[in-house]
Enzyme design. Structure first.
Site, PDB file in Angstrom:
ATOM      1  N   HIS A  64     -18.279 -25.973  27.183  1.00 25.05           N
ATOM      2  CA  HIS A  64     -17.151 -25.221  27.739  1.00 25.05           C
ATOM      3  C   HIS A  64     -17.688 -24.188  28.716  1.00 25.05           C
ATOM      4  CE1 HIS A  64     -18.511 -23.187  24.085  1.00 25.05           C
ATOM      5  NE2 HIS A  64     -18.073 -22.066  24.603  1.00 25.05           N
ATOM      6  N   GLY A  65     -16.801 -23.663  29.511  1.00 23.90           N
ATOM      7  CA  GLY A  65     -17.196 -22.742  30.569  1.00 23.90           C
ATOM      8  C   GLY A  65     -17.423 -21.327  30.072  1.00 23.90           C
TER       9      GLY A  65
END
Length: 146
Positions: A64-65
């Protein structure tokens, strides 16, 4: 919360990646194709991975970012890619890369739902044994429930 976090089109039963970076790209590309994130978010997934491994155990990684990339999220979504041959994720075997993008901190609730499924070894085995993307989706459809 967004109703459809996991869409059937975001589930791939036979991923093609053979490395961690390719798996992140593959999971991220599904999020981009779904219109959930921009490419900048996928780029930030690599930044996140560089600072902390997203390997979670039980053959699962959740790339995920970063927090700085939140403006690159257009709506909450998940992608799931299953690999027949485990990918080496910092020395750990990964069969599932679950890309996650959560708008307005929705990712926390999404993460908890995914963690519940993957904490059960029997459920993970069902996901490994599923014959196609539709069967995988059916096993994970509960992540869409409120």
């Amino acid at each position: 919360m967004t109703d459809q976090i996991l869409e059937p089109g975001n589930v791939v039963a036979a991923g093609t990646a053979t490395t961690k970076n390719d798996a992140i790209t593959e999971a991220g590309a599904l999020l981009v194709a779904a219109g959930a994130v921009t490419q900048a978010y996928v780029d930030s997934m690599f930044d996140r991975e560089a600072s902390v491994s997203t390997y979670m155990g039980n053959f699962l990684a959740i790339p995920h970012g970063t927090n700085e990339a939140k403006e690159s999220i257009l709506h909450s979504a998940l992608s799931l890619v299953r690999y027949d041959t485990p990918i080496d994720w910092d020395g750990n075997p990964v069969r599932f890369a679950v890309g996650i993008a959560g708008l307005n901190n929705e990712h926390l609730a999404i993460l908890s739902k995914i963690a519940i499924v993957f904490s059960d070894e029997d459920e993970v085995q069902k996901l490994i044994d599923a014959g196609n993307a539709g069967e995988i989706y059916a096993l994970l459809e509960e992540v869409n429930a409120e």
